[in-house]
Design a protein around this motif. Structure first.
Motif, PDB file in Angstrom:
ATOM      1  N   LEU A 128       0.732  -1.208   0.036  1.00 19.94           N
ATOM      2  CA  LEU A 128      -0.198  -0.038   0.086  1.00 19.94           C
ATOM      3  C   LEU A 128       0.865   1.291  -0.196  1.00 19.94           C
ATOM      4  CD1 LEU A 128      -2.727  -1.228   2.560  1.00 19.94           C
ATOM      5  CD2 LEU A 128      -2.777  -0.951  -0.060  1.00 19.94           C
ATOM      6  N   GLU A 129       1.990   1.223   0.850  1.00 21.93           N
ATOM      7  CA  GLU A 129       3.146   2.217   0.814  1.00 21.93           C
ATOM      8  C   GLU A 129       3.447   2.665  -0.756  1.00 21.93           C
ATOM      9  OE1 GLU A 129       5.888   1.865   3.880  1.00 21.93           O
ATOM     10  OE2 GLU A 129       4.316   1.775   5.508  1.00 21.93           O
ATOM     11  N   GLU A 130       3.459   1.332  -1.252  1.00 21.23           N
ATOM     12  CA  GLU A 130       4.298   1.808  -2.717  1.00 21.23           C
ATOM     13  C   GLU A 130       3.339   2.302  -3.728  1.00 21.23           C
ATOM     14  OE1 GLU A 130       7.737   1.030  -2.407  1.00 21.23           O
ATOM     15  OE2 GLU A 130       7.805   1.942  -4.240  1.00 21.23           O
ATOM     16  N   GLY A 131       2.010   2.440  -3.136  1.00 21.42           N
ATOM     17  CA  GLY A 131       0.956   2.675  -4.192  1.00 21.42           C
ATOM     18  C   GLY A 131      -0.044   1.789  -4.791  1.00 21.42           C
ATOM     19  N   ALA A 132      -0.014   0.490  -4.036  1.00 22.52           N
ATOM     20  CA  ALA A 132      -0.763  -0.287  -4.472  1.00 22.52           C
ATOM     21  C   ALA A 132      -2.254   0.099  -4.295  1.00 22.52           C
ATOM     22  CB  ALA A 132      -0.880  -1.581  -3.761  1.00 22.52           C
ATOM     23  N   GLU A 133      -3.145  -0.105  -4.996  1.00 18.70           N
ATOM     24  CA  GLU A 133      -4.647   0.409  -4.614  1.00 18.70           C
ATOM     25  C   GLU A 133      -5.363  -0.492  -3.883  1.00 18.70           C
ATOM     26  OE1 GLU A 133      -6.155   2.839  -6.580  1.00 18.70           O
ATOM     27  OE2 GLU A 133      -8.210   2.567  -6.031  1.00 18.70           O
ATOM     28  N   ASP A 134      -5.217  -1.685  -3.812  1.00 16.25           N
ATOM     29  CA  ASP A 134      -5.789  -2.527  -3.036  1.00 16.25           C
ATOM     30  C   ASP A 134      -4.954  -3.921  -2.852  1.00 16.25           C
ATOM     31  OD1 ASP A 134      -9.321  -3.302  -2.765  1.00 16.25           O
ATOM     32  OD2 ASP A 134      -7.717  -3.862  -1.161  1.00 16.25           O
ATOM     33  N   PHE A 135      -5.263  -4.557  -1.808  1.00 19.77           N
ATOM     34  CA  PHE A 135      -4.787  -5.847  -1.506  1.00 19.77           C
ATOM     35  C   PHE A 135      -5.660  -7.076  -1.127  1.00 19.77           C
ATOM     36  CE2 PHE A 135      -0.603  -7.883  -0.352  1.00 19.77           C
ATOM     37  CZ  PHE A 135      -1.156  -9.056   0.470  1.00 19.77           C
ATOM     38  N   LEU A 136      -5.852  -8.219  -2.201  1.00 18.88           N
ATOM     39  CA  LEU A 136      -6.648  -9.130  -2.135  1.00 18.88           C
ATOM     40  C   LEU A 136      -6.211 -10.356  -1.710  1.00 18.88           C
ATOM     41  CD1 LEU A 136      -8.693  -8.393  -5.444  1.00 18.88           C
ATOM     42  CD2 LEU A 136      -9.164  -7.736  -3.132  1.00 18.88           C
ATOM     43  N   LEU A 137      -6.799 -10.898  -0.764  1.00 18.66           N
ATOM     44  CA  LEU A 137      -6.506 -12.296  -0.185  1.00 18.66           C
ATOM     45  C   LEU A 137      -7.056 -13.261  -1.226  1.00 18.66           C
ATOM     46  CD1 LEU A 137      -5.033 -12.430   2.319  1.00 18.66           C
ATOM     47  CD2 LEU A 137      -6.738 -13.115   3.532  1.00 18.66           C
ATOM     48  N   LYS A 138      -6.130 -14.364  -1.418  1.00 20.57           N
ATOM     49  CA  LYS A 138      -6.569 -15.480  -2.698  1.00 20.57           C
ATOM     50  C   LYS A 138      -7.188 -16.635  -1.492  1.00 20.57           C
ATOM     51  CE  LYS A 138      -3.181 -15.557  -6.282  1.00 20.57           C
ATOM     52  NZ  LYS A 138      -2.513 -16.343  -6.812  1.00 20.57           N
ATOM     53  N   PRO A 139      -8.145 -17.153  -2.114  1.00 19.93           N
ATOM     54  CA  PRO A 139      -8.720 -16.924  -3.465  1.00 19.93           C
ATOM     55  C   PRO A 139      -9.526 -15.749  -3.687  1.00 19.93           C
ATOM     56  CG  PRO A 139      -9.826 -18.981  -2.469  1.00 19.93           C
ATOM     57  CD  PRO A 139      -8.760 -18.341  -1.539  1.00 19.93           C
ATOM     58  N   VAL A 140      -9.299 -14.959  -4.721  1.00 25.99           N
ATOM     59  CA  VAL A 140     -10.174 -13.875  -4.929  1.00 25.99           C
ATOM     60  C   VAL A 140     -11.647 -14.260  -5.011  1.00 25.99           C
ATOM     61  CG1 VAL A 140     -10.546 -11.876  -6.551  1.00 25.99           C
ATOM     62  CG2 VAL A 140      -7.932 -12.818  -5.856  1.00 25.99           C
ATOM     63  N   LYS A 141     -12.613 -13.157  -4.447  1.00 24.07           N
ATOM     64  CA  LYS A 141     -13.972 -13.556  -4.852  1.00 24.07           C
ATOM     65  C   LYS A 141     -14.434 -12.872  -5.942  1.00 24.07           C
ATOM     66  CE  LYS A 141     -14.679 -15.776  -0.726  1.00 24.07           C
ATOM     67  NZ  LYS A 141     -13.390 -16.250  -0.686  1.00 24.07           N
ATOM     68  N   LEU A 142     -15.539 -13.139  -6.604  1.00 25.03           N
ATOM     69  CA  LEU A 142     -16.321 -12.571  -7.458  1.00 25.03           C
ATOM     70  C   LEU A 142     -16.716 -10.901  -7.193  1.00 25.03           C
ATOM     71  CD1 LEU A 142     -17.343 -12.652 -10.335  1.00 25.03           C
ATOM     72  CD2 LEU A 142     -19.270 -13.480  -9.472  1.00 25.03           C
ATOM     73  N   SER A 143     -16.926 -11.142  -5.649  1.00 19.86           N
ATOM     74  CA  SER A 143     -17.585  -9.821  -5.228  1.00 19.86           C
ATOM     75  C   SER A 143     -16.206  -8.816  -4.961  1.00 19.86           C
ATOM     76  CB  SER A 143     -18.132 -10.154  -3.852  1.00 19.86           C
ATOM     77  OG  SER A 143     -17.231 -10.727  -2.951  1.00 19.86           O
ATOM     78  N   ASP A 144     -15.072  -9.339  -4.799  1.00 19.23           N
ATOM     79  CA  ASP A 144     -13.864  -8.297  -4.890  1.00 19.23           C
ATOM     80  C   ASP A 144     -13.818  -7.875  -6.263  1.00 19.23           C
ATOM     81  OD1 ASP A 144     -12.162 -10.919  -3.204  1.00 19.23           O
ATOM     82  OD2 ASP A 144     -12.976  -9.049  -2.185  1.00 19.23           O
ATOM     83  N   VAL A 145     -13.762  -8.511  -7.377  1.00 15.94           N
ATOM     84  CA  VAL A 145     -13.695  -8.102  -8.517  1.00 15.94           C
ATOM     85  C   VAL A 145     -14.651  -7.138  -8.783  1.00 15.94           C
ATOM     86  CG1 VAL A 145     -13.528  -8.663 -11.171  1.00 15.94           C
ATOM     87  CG2 VAL A 145     -12.436 -10.170  -9.399  1.00 15.94           C
ATOM     88  N   LYS A 146     -16.143  -7.651  -8.535  1.00 18.59           N
ATOM     89  CA  LYS A 146     -17.160  -6.298  -8.849  1.00 18.59           C
ATOM     90  C   LYS A 146     -16.945  -5.269  -8.181  1.00 18.59           C
ATOM     91  CE  LYS A 146     -20.719  -9.572 -10.706  1.00 18.59           C
ATOM     92  NZ  LYS A 146     -21.690 -10.299 -10.439  1.00 18.59           N
ATOM     93  N   ARG A 147     -16.473  -5.265  -6.796  1.00 16.49           N
ATOM     94  CA  ARG A 147     -16.137  -3.823  -6.122  1.00 16.49           C
ATOM     95  C   ARG A 147     -15.063  -2.830  -6.788  1.00 16.49           C
ATOM     96  NH1 ARG A 147     -12.405  -3.354  -2.501  1.00 16.49           N
ATOM     97  NH2 ARG A 147     -12.268  -5.589  -2.055  1.00 16.49           N
ATOM     98  N   LEU A 148     -14.030  -3.643  -7.236  1.00 19.43           N
ATOM     99  CA  LEU A 148     -13.006  -3.172  -7.814  1.00 19.43           C
ATOM    100  C   LEU A 148     -13.517  -2.364  -9.220  1.00 19.43           C
ATOM    101  CD1 LEU A 148     -10.013  -5.364  -8.057  1.00 19.43           C
ATOM    102  CD2 LEU A 148      -9.932  -2.999  -6.965  1.00 19.43           C
ATOM    103  N   ARG A 149     -14.006  -3.142 -10.012  1.00 23.10           N
ATOM    104  CA  ARG A 149     -14.657  -2.623 -11.182  1.00 23.10           C
ATOM    105  C   ARG A 149     -15.597  -1.423 -11.021  1.00 23.10           C
ATOM    106  NH1 ARG A 149     -19.399  -5.781 -13.943  1.00 23.10           N
ATOM    107  NH2 ARG A 149     -20.308  -4.670 -11.935  1.00 23.10           N
ATOM    108  N   ASP A 150     -16.454  -1.548 -10.181  1.00 25.55           N
ATOM    109  CA  ASP A 150     -17.415  -0.584  -9.989  1.00 25.55           C
ATOM    110  C   ASP A 150     -16.830   0.771  -9.211  1.00 25.55           C
ATOM    111  OD1 ASP A 150     -20.067  -2.621  -8.312  1.00 25.55           O
ATOM    112  OD2 ASP A 150     -19.412  -2.269 -10.322  1.00 25.55           O
ATOM    113  N   SER A 151     -15.728   0.733  -8.387  1.00 26.84           N
ATOM    114  CA  SER A 151     -15.121   1.998  -8.080  1.00 26.84           C
ATOM    115  C   SER A 151     -14.306   2.488  -9.143  1.00 26.84           C
ATOM    116  CB  SER A 151     -14.263   1.683  -6.914  1.00 26.84           C
ATOM    117  OG  SER A 151     -13.141   0.680  -7.103  1.00 26.84           O
TER     118      SER A 151
END
Lengths: 190, 154
Positions: A128-151
């Motif tokens: 995050l300090e290096e500028g990452a937008e988000d950090f997702l824990l695997k396995p990634v959920k469909l809801s994670d992807v949808k949330r990213l896409r929506d924002s």
């Protein structure tokens, strides 16, 4: 007024820049695991994203045109709206890839999301300090992807709307017969 | 067996895999991503998992069989296997990998050998069960039926 504005709007629609297709986000996914590549690709397709998948950070840099040593520029015309990368990869890690992307002039504004199967707080902080937008824990959920896409879509929409409003106001200023005071007021509104 | 019976068998079989902890909810995520446009998605991902795992287990056997075990080589393999088993919902394989990694960290060769056996056991079990599951699905499809969605009411 409408006749004056329309040609501008049509110009925007034909603009090959990212505002040209606000519905289709182009995501570059990076993962050394076959299984995870297949999985993330499907998650993204189901979420109506255009997907490019590569199996290493090196290939990701090649794709972006950042692989040449002194060239920290990258392919200027390549439209990538989001980069999702695994953290632990042989050779170059996702963290190192993140740094290279943030150093480039062409892609430093592109949000980078790190994915990892390990919930290690110092690691998350570092990314995050290096500028990452988000950090997702695997396995990634469909809801994670949808949330990213929506924002991301909201950001794109806002920029699109702001540009359109700005153009409309500028056009009005050029063609209106309003007093200079009123024109100035319109400008400050932006 | 008629179609309805086959579909019921499949549902019961799938439920049992969840109840025994062989599969977890991640497998459901995979199933939800399958549709008419991608009717083989689950079996494709699982096949990749089988291919990867066979290779990794082979490499692990070789690495652990060395006179001097290089844990720097062993650990990444286990990490990979843990990751892919987690991605398809092979819960028991994943859990066995977690234990395995702990012993790698401790550089305990004996324990790692036991862990490898445990991982192999769990892997062959889930492989066997999933292959049976896919056969049941194929029978249903061949009979002109649809694969019923899994409902977990427990």
């Amino acid at each position: 007024m409408a006749e004056v504005l329309l040609p501008r709007k049509m110009e925007m629609a034909n603009d090959p820049s990212k505002f040209g297709s606000p519905d289709l986000l182009h995501v570059l996914a990076v993962d050394d695991s076959h299984v995870d590549r297949k999985f993330i690709e499907r998650l993204l397709r189901v979420s109506s994203c255009k997907v490019t998948v590569v199996d290493s950070a090196t290939r990701a840099l090649q794709y972006l045109g950042l692989d040449v040593e002194d060239k920290s520029v990258g392919f200027e015309d390549l439209k990538v709206n989001l980069i999702m990368t695994d953290y632990s990869m042989p050779g170059m890690t996702g963290y190192e890839l993140l740094k290279k992307i943030k150093e480039s002039s062409a892609f430093r504004e592109v949000p980078v999301v790190i994915m990892s199967s390990e919930n290690i707080l110092p690691r998350i902080d570092r990314c995050l300090e290096e500028g990452a937008e988000d950090f997702l824990l695997k396995p990634v959920k469909l809801s994670d992807v949808k949330r990213l896409r929506d924002s991301l879509m909201k950001v794109e929409d806002l920029s699109f709307t702001k540009s359109t409003q700005k153009r409309e106001l500028e056009t009005e200023n050029v063609y209106s017969f309003d007093s200079p005071v009123q024109s100035q007021l319109k400008r400050t509104k932006i | 067996m008629d179609l309805v019976q086959m579909q019921k068998s499949l549902q019961d079989y799938t439920k049992s895999l969840f109840l025994e902890g062989i599969l977890d909810s991640q497998f459901l995520q995979l199933q939800q991503l399958q549709d008419e446009s991608n009717p083989d998605f689950v079996s494709q991902v699982v096949t990749l998992f089988f291919q990867d795992s066979d290779r990794i287990l082979n490499d692990l056997s070789l690495s652990l069989g060395q006179q001097v075990v290089d844990f720097k080589k062993v650990d990444p393999h286990v990490h990979q296997l843990k990751g892919s088993s987690s991605s398809i919902g092979a819960q028991r394989v994943k859990n066995a990998c977690v234990v395995f990694r702990n012993f790698c960290e401790q550089q305990n060769v004996e324990a790692c050998h036991r862990c490898l056996q445990q991982v192999k056991q769990e892997y062959y079990l889930v492989k066997n069960r999933l292959e049976t599951l896919f056969k049941l699905e194929q029978q249903i499809v061949a009979s002109g039926g649809m694969i019923p969605a899994v409902e977990l009411g427990f």
